[in-house]
Motif scaffolding. Sequence first.
Motif, PDB file in Angstrom:
ATOM      1  N   UNK A  33       0.880  -1.155   0.027  1.00  0.00           N
ATOM      2  CA  UNK A  33      -0.018   0.083  -0.050  1.00  0.00           C
ATOM      3  C   UNK A  33       0.919   1.267  -0.060  1.00  0.00           C
ATOM      4  N   UNK A  35       0.411   5.543   0.637  1.00  0.00           N
ATOM      5  CA  UNK A  35      -0.376   6.301   1.448  1.00  0.00           C
ATOM      6  C   UNK A  35       0.226   7.766   1.336  1.00  0.00           C
ATOM      7  N   UNK A  37      -0.442  11.025   3.924  1.00  0.00           N
ATOM      8  CA  UNK A  37      -0.867  11.592   5.226  1.00  0.00           C
ATOM      9  C   UNK A  37      -0.649  13.340   5.270  1.00  0.00           C
ATOM     10  N   UNK A  45      -1.787  13.468  12.532  1.00  0.00           N
ATOM     11  CA  UNK A  45      -1.553  12.668  11.415  1.00  0.00           C
ATOM     12  C   UNK A  45      -2.906  12.202  10.703  1.00  0.00           C
ATOM     13  N   UNK A  47      -5.012  10.618   7.538  1.00  0.00           N
ATOM     14  CA  UNK A  47      -4.694   9.906   6.240  1.00  0.00           C
ATOM     15  C   UNK A  47      -5.700  10.733   5.081  1.00  0.00           C
ATOM     16  N   UNK A  50      -5.053   6.487   0.136  1.00  0.00           N
ATOM     17  CA  UNK A  50      -4.356   5.598  -0.075  1.00  0.00           C
ATOM     18  C   UNK A  50      -4.572   4.537  -1.573  1.00  0.00           C
ATOM     19  N   UNK A 102       5.304   1.015   8.809  1.00  0.00           N
ATOM     20  CA  UNK A 102       4.847   1.782   7.857  1.00  0.00           C
ATOM     21  C   UNK A 102       6.252   2.698   7.666  1.00  0.00           C
TER      22      UNK A 102
ATOM     23  N   UNK B 101      -3.980  -0.132   6.525  1.00  0.00           N
ATOM     24  CA  UNK B 101      -3.918   1.247   6.782  1.00  0.00           C
ATOM     25  C   UNK B 101      -3.595   1.265   8.311  1.00  0.00           C
ATOM     26  N   UNK B 102      -2.759   2.217   8.647  1.00  0.00           N
ATOM     27  CA  UNK B 102      -2.576   2.606   9.958  1.00  0.00           C
ATOM     28  C   UNK B 102      -3.076   3.829  10.324  1.00  0.00           C
ATOM     29  N   UNK B 103      -3.909   4.088  11.403  1.00  0.00           N
ATOM     30  CA  UNK B 103      -4.509   5.118  11.864  1.00  0.00           C
ATOM     31  C   UNK B 103      -3.986   5.732  13.256  1.00  0.00           C
ATOM     32  N   UNK B 104      -3.782   7.177  13.209  1.00  0.00           N
ATOM     33  CA  UNK B 104      -2.925   7.668  14.081  1.00  0.00           C
ATOM     34  C   UNK B 104      -3.768   8.325  14.996  1.00  0.00           C
ATOM     35  N   UNK B 105      -3.413   8.468  16.222  1.00  0.00           N
ATOM     36  CA  UNK B 105      -4.069   9.508  17.263  1.00  0.00           C
ATOM     37  C   UNK B 105      -3.421  10.781  17.013  1.00  0.00           C
TER      38      UNK B 105
END
Lengths: 114, 113
Positions: A33, A35, A37, A45, A47, A50, A102, B101-105
């Motif tokens: 993948x 992305x 950001x 951060x 998104x 993607x 990542x 997919x990585x989601x951030x705080x």
Amino acid sequence: AQTVTQSQPEMSVQEAETVTLSCTYDTSENNYYLFWYKQPPSRQMILVIRQEAYKQQNATENRFSVNFQKAAKSFSLKISDSQLGDTAMYFCAFISYNTDKLIFGTGTRLQVFP
Amino acid sequence: DAGVIQSPRHEVTEMGQEVTLRCKPISGHDYLFWYRQTMMRGLELLIYFNNNVPIDDSGMPEDRFSAKMPNASFSTLKIQPSEPRDSAVYFCASSYDAGNTIYFGEGSWLTVV
């Protein structure tokens, strides 16, 4: 080793204009993948968009679209009709299906002027 | 849906004090990551967990840093004793699966004076 390169440390664009941010990456993997950001001054951060490497069609999210060139390992972000709220740091990132990590580029600081 | 929740958002502490940062990942996410962001080093992965088990802590700078994940909905990153060079934004992030997919705080801003 997998790497992500953003060659534009800073970019600027006038409101309502279009801007393209560049990103290249290096990997021997075939499934991954990519992305983009966004990090505004609040440092959150977010998104933006993607792209799955197996998909030939370029991803689009409203005013944001990508130009994904798998053979060239290029993944640029186009922002159309730029808005003042688009002012932020933009990070390109990569993750392989086979890894959990990542990998980020160094970022491009975008300034949108009125 | 609630995103990744971090606390505190901002902390100022004196050198030598213990700092504990907290994170609640998105429900159902099996992976949890701790990142640190500084001007000098950019975004660094400190440690990550899969199903509450630490998988890779090679990014943890030194023994002063420790991280735990006692259950699927909570993780802590502890710095003891803190030093001024630990000043940074610390992000917690989560993802559903490997390579996803990585989601951030929103991050925890730490200032050590």
